[in-house]
Design a protein around this motif. Structure first.
Motif, PDB file in Angstrom:
ATOM      1  N   THR A  47     -12.313 -18.034  -2.269  1.00 33.87           N
ATOM      2  CA  THR A  47     -11.411 -18.871  -1.588  1.00 33.87           C
ATOM      3  C   THR A  47     -12.134 -20.094  -0.718  1.00 33.87           C
ATOM      4  O   THR A  47     -13.207 -19.905  -0.389  1.00 33.87           O
ATOM      5  CB  THR A  47     -10.376 -18.255  -0.982  1.00 33.87           C
ATOM      6  OG1 THR A  47     -11.016 -17.359   0.190  1.00 33.87           O
ATOM      7  CG2 THR A  47      -9.665 -16.939  -1.701  1.00 33.87           C
ATOM      8  N   VAL A  48     -11.431 -21.055  -0.320  1.00 34.36           N
ATOM      9  CA  VAL A  48     -11.812 -21.794   0.570  1.00 34.36           C
ATOM     10  C   VAL A  48     -12.149 -21.311   1.799  1.00 34.36           C
ATOM     11  O   VAL A  48     -13.217 -21.509   2.646  1.00 34.36           O
ATOM     12  CB  VAL A  48     -11.085 -23.174   0.700  1.00 34.36           C
ATOM     13  CG1 VAL A  48     -11.544 -24.175   1.686  1.00 34.36           C
ATOM     14  CG2 VAL A  48     -10.938 -23.852  -0.739  1.00 34.36           C
ATOM     15  N   GLU A  49     -11.377 -20.282   2.039  1.00 31.81           N
ATOM     16  CA  GLU A  49     -11.718 -19.600   3.598  1.00 31.81           C
ATOM     17  C   GLU A  49     -13.038 -18.552   3.557  1.00 31.81           C
ATOM     18  O   GLU A  49     -13.599 -18.673   4.618  1.00 31.81           O
ATOM     19  CB  GLU A  49     -10.403 -18.777   3.830  1.00 31.81           C
ATOM     20  CG  GLU A  49      -9.172 -19.368   4.251  1.00 31.81           C
ATOM     21  CD  GLU A  49      -8.350 -19.955   2.851  1.00 31.81           C
ATOM     22  OE1 GLU A  49      -7.343 -20.694   3.091  1.00 31.81           O
ATOM     23  OE2 GLU A  49      -8.759 -19.331   1.761  1.00 31.81           O
ATOM     24  N   GLU A  52     -15.410 -21.316   3.719  1.00 34.01           N
ATOM     25  CA  GLU A  52     -15.810 -21.856   5.155  1.00 34.01           C
ATOM     26  C   GLU A  52     -16.357 -20.640   6.077  1.00 34.01           C
ATOM     27  O   GLU A  52     -17.389 -20.826   6.829  1.00 34.01           O
ATOM     28  CB  GLU A  52     -14.552 -21.793   5.859  1.00 34.01           C
ATOM     29  CG  GLU A  52     -14.453 -22.446   7.031  1.00 34.01           C
ATOM     30  CD  GLU A  52     -13.009 -22.505   7.758  1.00 34.01           C
ATOM     31  OE1 GLU A  52     -13.116 -22.770   8.957  1.00 34.01           O
ATOM     32  OE2 GLU A  52     -12.137 -22.684   7.273  1.00 34.01           O
ATOM     33  N   THR A  75     -13.462 -29.607  -0.794  1.00 35.19           N
ATOM     34  CA  THR A  75     -11.970 -29.425  -0.650  1.00 35.19           C
ATOM     35  C   THR A  75     -11.942 -29.543   0.830  1.00 35.19           C
ATOM     36  O   THR A  75     -12.514 -28.847   1.692  1.00 35.19           O
ATOM     37  CB  THR A  75     -11.767 -28.060  -1.157  1.00 35.19           C
ATOM     38  OG1 THR A  75     -12.070 -27.889  -2.602  1.00 35.19           O
ATOM     39  CG2 THR A  75     -10.349 -27.536  -0.941  1.00 35.19           C
ATOM     40  N   ILE A  77     -10.605 -28.252   4.336  1.00 37.10           N
ATOM     41  CA  ILE A  77     -10.289 -27.170   5.004  1.00 37.10           C
ATOM     42  C   ILE A  77      -9.114 -27.268   6.078  1.00 37.10           C
ATOM     43  O   ILE A  77      -8.711 -26.170   6.380  1.00 37.10           O
ATOM     44  CB  ILE A  77     -11.559 -26.596   5.788  1.00 37.10           C
ATOM     45  CG1 ILE A  77     -11.929 -27.366   6.674  1.00 37.10           C
ATOM     46  CG2 ILE A  77     -12.571 -26.252   4.616  1.00 37.10           C
ATOM     47  CD1 ILE A  77     -12.867 -26.778   7.672  1.00 37.10           C
ATOM     48  N   ASP A  78      -8.918 -28.174   6.538  1.00 36.94           N
ATOM     49  CA  ASP A  78      -7.599 -28.307   7.208  1.00 36.94           C
ATOM     50  C   ASP A  78      -6.797 -29.712   7.026  1.00 36.94           C
ATOM     51  O   ASP A  78      -7.042 -30.602   6.108  1.00 36.94           O
ATOM     52  CB  ASP A  78      -8.204 -28.151   8.825  1.00 36.94           C
ATOM     53  CG  ASP A  78      -8.992 -29.666   9.047  1.00 36.94           C
ATOM     54  OD1 ASP A  78      -9.103 -30.600   8.315  1.00 36.94           O
ATOM     55  OD2 ASP A  78      -9.716 -29.549  10.234  1.00 36.94           O
ATOM     56  N   THR A  83     -14.426 -31.156   5.734  1.00 36.13           N
ATOM     57  CA  THR A  83     -14.974 -30.365   4.662  1.00 36.13           C
ATOM     58  C   THR A  83     -15.783 -29.212   5.275  1.00 36.13           C
ATOM     59  O   THR A  83     -16.054 -29.252   6.445  1.00 36.13           O
ATOM     60  CB  THR A  83     -15.594 -31.287   3.641  1.00 36.13           C
ATOM     61  OG1 THR A  83     -16.820 -31.812   4.445  1.00 36.13           O
ATOM     62  CG2 THR A  83     -14.906 -32.503   3.239  1.00 36.13           C
ATOM     63  N   VAL A  84     -16.361 -28.421   4.565  1.00 31.91           N
ATOM     64  CA  VAL A  84     -17.428 -27.667   4.831  1.00 31.91           C
ATOM     65  C   VAL A  84     -18.544 -27.962   5.563  1.00 31.91           C
ATOM     66  O   VAL A  84     -19.460 -27.535   6.274  1.00 31.91           O
ATOM     67  CB  VAL A  84     -17.653 -26.223   3.956  1.00 31.91           C
ATOM     68  CG1 VAL A  84     -16.553 -25.409   3.684  1.00 31.91           C
ATOM     69  CG2 VAL A  84     -18.206 -27.136   2.708  1.00 31.91           C
TER      70      VAL A  84
END
Length: 144
Positions: A47-49, A52, A75, A77-78, A83-84
């Protein structure tokens, strides 16, 4: 003998009878469906989480796993669109401040070198997948 789902469950979770409970009791871990104790982190969905988290921990292996699993490196993230790569910048800056605050010592130098090597590995993975900073001016703070 081939392992069955039940035998795997029994190996991972204590039996209800070992806890002094009748089999199938609602208080039994097997009755509640708590099977994720058997899952390793490698089997968790990407996942994106999770990406991160890998960046915040400077864990190149975790970052690579997420990116190879199909997560787009750019992608947001907020809601502000960070982004990361923005996360990487904030975490790297924090890491450098922490190293400076420890003062000069043999152990401090060793720690700083290890942290920098971890950060360089994460940056290499991010760059090889086309990571870019968002260019957003909204404040991005380090999570506690």
């Amino acid at each position: 003998a081939q392992a069955t789902f039940g035998s795997v469950l029994e190996a991972c979770l204590p039996s209800a009878t070992a806890q002094g409970l009748p089999r199938g009791s609602p208080a039994s871990p097997t009755a509640m469906g708590n099977v994720d104790a058997c899952m390793s982190d490698a089997n968790l969905p990407v996942t994106v989480e999770r990406l991160e988290y890998g960046v915040r921990q400077m864990d190149a292996k975790e970052v690579l796993t997420c990116l190879q699993g199909g997560i787009d490196v750019n992608t947001p993230i907020d809601r502000q669109g960070h982004t990361v790569m923005d996360i990487f910048q904030v975490e790297h800056q924090h890491m450098l401040k922490e190293c400076q605050s420890r003062g000069k010592s043999k152990d401090g130098t060793k720690i700083m070198i290890n942290l920098e090597e971890s950060a360089a590995a994460v940056l290499q993975v991010l760059r090889s997948h086309g990571a870019q900073q968002s260019g957003r001016e909204a404040c991005l703070r380090r999570s506690a």
